[in-house]
Design a protein around this motif. Structure first.
Motif, PDB file in Angstrom:
ATOM      1  N   VAL A   1     -10.984   3.910   7.293  1.00  0.00           N
ATOM      2  CA  VAL A   1      -9.908   4.386   8.226  1.00  0.00           C
ATOM      3  C   VAL A   1      -8.935   3.416   7.959  1.00  0.00           C
ATOM      4  O   VAL A   1      -9.152   1.994   8.407  1.00  0.00           O
ATOM      5  N   VAL A   2      -7.821   3.588   7.635  1.00  0.00           N
ATOM      6  CA  VAL A   2      -6.711   2.513   7.255  1.00  0.00           C
ATOM      7  C   VAL A   2      -5.502   2.624   8.362  1.00  0.00           C
ATOM      8  O   VAL A   2      -5.001   3.775   8.512  1.00  0.00           O
ATOM      9  N   ARG A   3      -4.951   1.624   8.880  1.00  0.00           N
ATOM     10  CA  ARG A   3      -3.935   1.789   9.772  1.00  0.00           C
ATOM     11  C   ARG A   3      -2.615   1.082   8.954  1.00  0.00           C
ATOM     12  O   ARG A   3      -2.929  -0.163   8.735  1.00  0.00           O
ATOM     13  N   THR A   4      -1.682   1.650   9.033  1.00  0.00           N
ATOM     14  CA  THR A   4      -0.549   1.060   7.986  1.00  0.00           C
ATOM     15  C   THR A   4       0.383   0.509   9.085  1.00  0.00           C
ATOM     16  O   THR A   4      -0.035   0.277  10.336  1.00  0.00           O
ATOM     17  N   ARG A   5       1.283  -0.200   8.567  1.00  0.00           N
ATOM     18  CA  ARG A   5       2.168  -1.300   9.269  1.00  0.00           C
ATOM     19  C   ARG A   5       2.822  -0.513  10.435  1.00  0.00           C
ATOM     20  O   ARG A   5       3.197  -1.077  11.656  1.00  0.00           O
ATOM     21  N   ASP A   6       3.248   0.888  10.220  1.00  0.00           N
ATOM     22  CA  ASP A   6       3.821   1.726  11.266  1.00  0.00           C
ATOM     23  C   ASP A   6       2.709   2.262  12.264  1.00  0.00           C
ATOM     24  O   ASP A   6       3.269   2.964  13.027  1.00  0.00           O
ATOM     25  N   GLY A   7       1.769   1.855  12.130  1.00  0.00           N
ATOM     26  CA  GLY A   7       0.864   2.140  13.214  1.00  0.00           C
ATOM     27  C   GLY A   7      -0.024   3.396  13.075  1.00  0.00           C
ATOM     28  O   GLY A   7      -1.031   4.180  13.621  1.00  0.00           O
ATOM     29  N   ALA A   8       0.450   4.345  11.852  1.00  0.00           N
ATOM     30  CA  ALA A   8      -0.252   5.504  11.500  1.00  0.00           C
ATOM     31  C   ALA A   8      -1.709   5.196  11.122  1.00  0.00           C
ATOM     32  O   ALA A   8      -1.881   4.136  10.253  1.00  0.00           O
ATOM     33  N   ARG A   9      -2.783   6.136  11.185  1.00  0.00           N
ATOM     34  CA  ARG A   9      -4.014   6.029  10.638  1.00  0.00           C
ATOM     35  C   ARG A   9      -4.303   6.837   9.619  1.00  0.00           C
ATOM     36  O   ARG A   9      -3.854   8.088   9.803  1.00  0.00           O
ATOM     37  N   TRP A  10      -4.867   6.706   8.736  1.00  0.00           N
ATOM     38  CA  TRP A  10      -5.200   7.680   7.461  1.00  0.00           C
ATOM     39  C   TRP A  10      -6.562   7.454   7.163  1.00  0.00           C
ATOM     40  O   TRP A  10      -7.184   6.287   7.197  1.00  0.00           O
ATOM     41  N   SER A  11      -7.184   8.335   6.883  1.00  0.00           N
ATOM     42  CA  SER A  11      -8.906   8.590   5.965  1.00  0.00           C
ATOM     43  C   SER A  11      -8.467   8.258   4.536  1.00  0.00           C
ATOM     44  O   SER A  11      -7.251   8.994   3.942  1.00  0.00           O
ATOM     45  N   ALA A  12      -9.098   7.215   3.957  1.00  0.00           N
ATOM     46  CA  ALA A  12      -8.587   6.926   2.572  1.00  0.00           C
ATOM     47  C   ALA A  12      -9.989   6.833   1.544  1.00  0.00           C
ATOM     48  O   ALA A  12     -11.004   6.370   2.415  1.00  0.00           O
ATOM     49  N   CYS A  13      -9.861   7.321   0.442  1.00  0.00           N
ATOM     50  CA  CYS A  13     -10.751   7.229  -0.421  1.00  0.00           C
ATOM     51  C   CYS A  13     -11.087   5.829  -1.009  1.00  0.00           C
ATOM     52  O   CYS A  13     -10.044   4.895  -0.614  1.00  0.00           O
ATOM     53  N   ALA A  14     -11.960   5.564  -1.524  1.00  0.00           N
ATOM     54  CA  ALA A  14     -12.078   4.132  -2.111  1.00  0.00           C
ATOM     55  C   ALA A  14     -10.840   3.851  -3.051  1.00  0.00           C
ATOM     56  O   ALA A  14     -10.329   2.543  -2.959  1.00  0.00           O
ATOM     57  N   ARG A  15     -10.342   4.683  -3.844  1.00  0.00           N
ATOM     58  CA  ARG A  15      -9.311   4.386  -4.573  1.00  0.00           C
ATOM     59  C   ARG A  15      -8.038   4.275  -3.885  1.00  0.00           C
ATOM     60  O   ARG A  15      -7.239   3.154  -4.499  1.00  0.00           O
ATOM     61  N   ALA A  16      -7.766   4.847  -2.784  1.00  0.00           N
ATOM     62  CA  ALA A  16      -6.679   4.795  -2.140  1.00  0.00           C
ATOM     63  C   ALA A  16      -6.738   3.467  -1.265  1.00  0.00           C
ATOM     64  O   ALA A  16      -5.575   2.589  -1.284  1.00  0.00           O
ATOM     65  N   VAL A  17      -7.804   2.861  -0.875  1.00  0.00           N
ATOM     66  CA  VAL A  17      -8.062   1.607  -0.189  1.00  0.00           C
ATOM     67  C   VAL A  17      -7.723   0.588  -1.227  1.00  0.00           C
ATOM     68  O   VAL A  17      -6.915  -0.565  -0.851  1.00  0.00           O
ATOM     69  N   ARG A  18      -8.336   0.696  -2.436  1.00  0.00           N
ATOM     70  CA  ARG A  18      -7.818  -0.527  -3.334  1.00  0.00           C
ATOM     71  C   ARG A  18      -6.304  -0.650  -3.702  1.00  0.00           C
ATOM     72  O   ARG A  18      -5.905  -1.560  -3.672  1.00  0.00           O
ATOM     73  N   ALA A  19      -5.612   0.620  -3.705  1.00  0.00           N
ATOM     74  CA  ALA A  19      -4.259   0.490  -4.034  1.00  0.00           C
ATOM     75  C   ALA A  19      -3.510   0.010  -2.662  1.00  0.00           C
ATOM     76  O   ALA A  19      -2.458  -1.061  -2.925  1.00  0.00           O
ATOM     77  N   ILE A  20      -3.761   0.588  -1.509  1.00  0.00           N
ATOM     78  CA  ILE A  20      -3.321  -0.054  -0.300  1.00  0.00           C
ATOM     79  C   ILE A  20      -3.659  -1.507  -0.146  1.00  0.00           C
ATOM     80  O   ILE A  20      -2.647  -2.198   0.179  1.00  0.00           O
ATOM     81  N   ALA A  21      -4.495  -2.090  -0.338  1.00  0.00           N
ATOM     82  CA  ALA A  21      -5.005  -3.671  -0.209  1.00  0.00           C
ATOM     83  C   ALA A  21      -4.249  -4.311  -1.209  1.00  0.00           C
ATOM     84  O   ALA A  21      -3.617  -5.309  -1.219  1.00  0.00           O
ATOM     85  N   ALA A  22      -3.990  -3.780  -2.677  1.00  0.00           N
ATOM     86  CA  ALA A  22      -3.359  -4.432  -3.547  1.00  0.00           C
ATOM     87  C   ALA A  22      -1.854  -4.569  -3.330  1.00  0.00           C
ATOM     88  O   ALA A  22      -1.197  -5.501  -3.548  1.00  0.00           O
ATOM     89  N   ASN A  23      -1.313  -3.462  -2.797  1.00  0.00           N
ATOM     90  CA  ASN A  23       0.230  -3.363  -2.424  1.00  0.00           C
ATOM     91  C   ASN A  23       0.272  -4.288  -1.141  1.00  0.00           C
ATOM     92  O   ASN A  23       1.389  -4.878  -0.724  1.00  0.00           O
ATOM     93  N   SER A  24      -0.553  -4.547  -0.254  1.00  0.00           N
ATOM     94  CA  SER A  24      -0.362  -5.206   0.921  1.00  0.00           C
ATOM     95  C   SER A  24      -0.798  -6.746   0.913  1.00  0.00           C
ATOM     96  O   SER A  24      -0.562  -7.625   1.996  1.00  0.00           O
ATOM     97  N   GLY A  25      -1.484  -6.864  -0.139  1.00  0.00           N
ATOM     98  CA  GLY A  25      -1.961  -8.336  -0.222  1.00  0.00           C
ATOM     99  C   GLY A  25      -1.013  -9.454  -0.717  1.00  0.00           C
ATOM    100  O   GLY A  25      -0.115 -10.035  -0.746  1.00  0.00           O
TER     101      GLY A  25
END
Length: 64
Positions: A40-64
């Protein structure tokens, strides 16, 4: 948050009435994603998303 381990496992923290929780699908990619949600990923705007492993890797790469 910058790695897969930084986010809570699915479905922790989701509202049981939400689509993410009820349908147990990756809401980050939407209906086109066939991968199961793993985090479960919380974005900077406070929204919560359920994310697959591929999505989590992409989100982490973009936020790091």
């Amino acid at each position: 948050m910058t790695s897969l381990d930084d986010w809570p496992d699915f479905p922790e923290g989701l509202d049981p009435r939400s689509v993410s929780f009820r349908e147990a699908r990756c809401t980050w990619h939407g209906r086109t994603c066939a991968e199961p949600p793993v985090k479960v990923v919380r974005t900077r705007d406070g929204a919560r998303w359920s994310a697959c492993a591929r999505a989590v890797r992409a989100i982490a790469a973009n936020s790091g």
